[in-house]
Scaffold this active site. Structure first.
Site, short mmCIF file in Angstrom:
data_model
loop_
_atom_site.label_atom_id
_atom_site.label_comp_id
_atom_site.label_asym_id
_atom_site.label_seq_id
_atom_site.Cartn_x
_atom_site.Cartn_y
_atom_site.Cartn_z
N GLY A 175 0.85 -1.20 0.00
CA GLY A 175 0.00 0.00 0.00
C GLY A 175 0.87 1.24 0.00
N ARG A 198 -3.51 -8.84 -1.14
CA ARG A 198 -4.77 -9.49 -1.48
C ARG A 198 -5.21 -9.06 -2.88
NH1 ARG A 198 -8.89 -8.00 2.87
NH2 ARG A 198 -7.47 -6.25 2.94
N ILE A 257 8.27 -3.03 9.46
CA ILE A 257 7.88 -1.72 9.99
C ILE A 257 6.37 -1.69 10.24
CG2 ILE A 257 9.76 -0.29 9.11
CD1 ILE A 257 6.43 -0.71 7.25
N ARG A 259 3.69 -4.51 12.05
CA ARG A 259 3.30 -4.92 13.40
C ARG A 259 4.08 -6.17 13.78
NH1 ARG A 259 1.66 -0.51 13.81
NH2 ARG A 259 -0.44 0.24 14.34
N HIS A 307 9.60 1.03 17.84
CA HIS A 307 8.39 1.50 17.17
C HIS A 307 8.37 3.03 17.01
CE1 HIS A 307 3.89 0.47 16.29
NE2 HIS A 307 4.30 1.49 15.57
N SER A 310 6.67 6.51 12.84
CA SER A 310 5.99 7.78 12.56
C SER A 310 6.47 8.90 13.48
CB SER A 310 4.47 7.62 12.70
OG SER A 310 4.12 7.42 14.07
#
Ligand SMILES: O=C(O)C(=O)CO
Length: 341
Positions: A175, A198, A257, A259, A307, A310
């Site tokens: 994505g 998918r 990057i 989960r 984590h 962002s």
């Protein structure tokens, strides 16, 4: 792009003329001011003050609110929705991933739910490239040799890593974030991009990145770098397990990057320890926070970050802005900027 402040349509004007008609809970005291300022124009704000978030305080303050900007990654579930009450009509997270939200429960109550993808794509993609280089060029192991007085560069084959040039990069999930990573890597003279998703991405995107959709086994077998950039769902949980690692090249580098739970971390530990794959670069782990005593951290060939994909000032500010717009639009009965369902 964000809607301009002056360009409110009718229903937003109605909201405005009603004064602070809505009460909005911001569930975290550190949500950047940009989003708070937007909400303040139309809404009375209540804010959770505790960090880490005290669940009891959150459940107390959510009672009777019309909207929620869900600032952290705490479970957003029936308990919280029940505590809020039936007047709740708009929620936005301040994250791209919404695995901590009980989405069916929110849907069942017909509450619009927003999230904040897209604005974090570049920050996360930058970090992914950093991890890919760090893991393939053995940054962690190299640093340890200095700490341990083992700097042995008189060996010509010392700390040799994997090249990025002419490599095949395989994306598990392709994505916005995956594409932003591919865009950055196109400057590194890679050979080709494979992806497993998918749905097939648009033909133009495939052409732009010389990308080909393949099945999972092909992705594993042919990629020099495997980058996990998919949401965590029941279908993606644990798919990177021993079986998957055994199908990868022994020289392959894994980057995650997305989960931590998409990877079976025990299996990853074994694969790295046995040099079944070359190395891994992880911004996400299972669990988070990872214990400083976790066996993964004893390995030379893994780079682990806490984590921070962002975590840039601008990105977090943008995330708060999008989240606030989502909440305001939900309150006005309008489609959110980035609806989560
Ligand atoms: O937005 C997300 O989903 C992240 O994990 C980064 O905060």
């Amino acid at each position: 792009s964000l809607p301009r402040r002056g360009s409110r349509n009718q229903s937003q004007n109605r909201t405005m003329s009603a004064g602070k008609a809505f009460k909005v809970l911001v569930t975290h005291p550190e949500v950047p001011q940009e989003g708070i300022d937007l909400l303040k124009e139309n809404c009375e704000i209540v804010q959770v003050q505790s960090v880490p978030i005290n669940r009891a305080e959150l459940l107390e303050k959510i009672r009777g609110v019309d909207g929620v900007l869900w600032g952290g990654h705490e479970p957003l579930n029936a308990e919280a929705l029940d505590a809020a009450g039936p007047q709740l009509k708009s929620i936005s997270t301040m994250s791209a991933g919404i695995d901590y939200v009980d989405v069916p429960e929110v849907k069942r109550r017909k509450i619009p739910l927003g999230h904040t993808p897209t604005v974090l794509n570049t920050a996360v993609a930058d970090l992914a490239v950093g991890l890919l280089i760090a893991a393939s060029r053995r940054f962690h192991e190299g640093r340890k040799t200095i700490d341990n007085d083992k700097w042995e560069n008189y060996h010509l084959n010392w700390l040799l890593g994997q090249d990025i040039r002419d490599s095949t990069v395989g994306f598990y999930g392709f994505g916005g974030i995956g594409q932003a990573i591919a865009k950055r890597l196109s400057g590194f003279d890679i050979d080709k991009v494979l992806y497993t998703t998918r749905r097939r991405v648009h033909k133009e995107i495939e052409e732009e990145f010389n990308a080909k959709k393949v099945d999972f086994d092909t992705l594993l077998a042919e990629s020099d770098f495997v980058v996990i950039a998919s949401p965590l769902t029941k279908d993606t949980q644990g798919v990177f397990n021993a079986t998957a690692f055994n199908k990868m090249k022994q020289t392959a580098v894994l980057v995650n990057i997305a989960r931590g739970k998409i990877v079976n971390q025990d299996d990853l530990y074994e694969a790295l320890k046995a040099n079944r794959i070359f190395s891994a670069g992880l911004d996400v782990t299972d669990p988070e926070p990872l214990s400083p005593k976790d066996k993964l951290l004893t390995l030379d060939n893994v780079v682990v970050l806490p984590h921070i994909g962002s975590a840039t000032k601008r990105t977090r500010a943008d995330m708060s802005t999008i989240a606030a717009h989502n909440v305001l639009r939900g309150l006005a009965g309008e489609p959110m900027l980035s609806p989560a369902y």
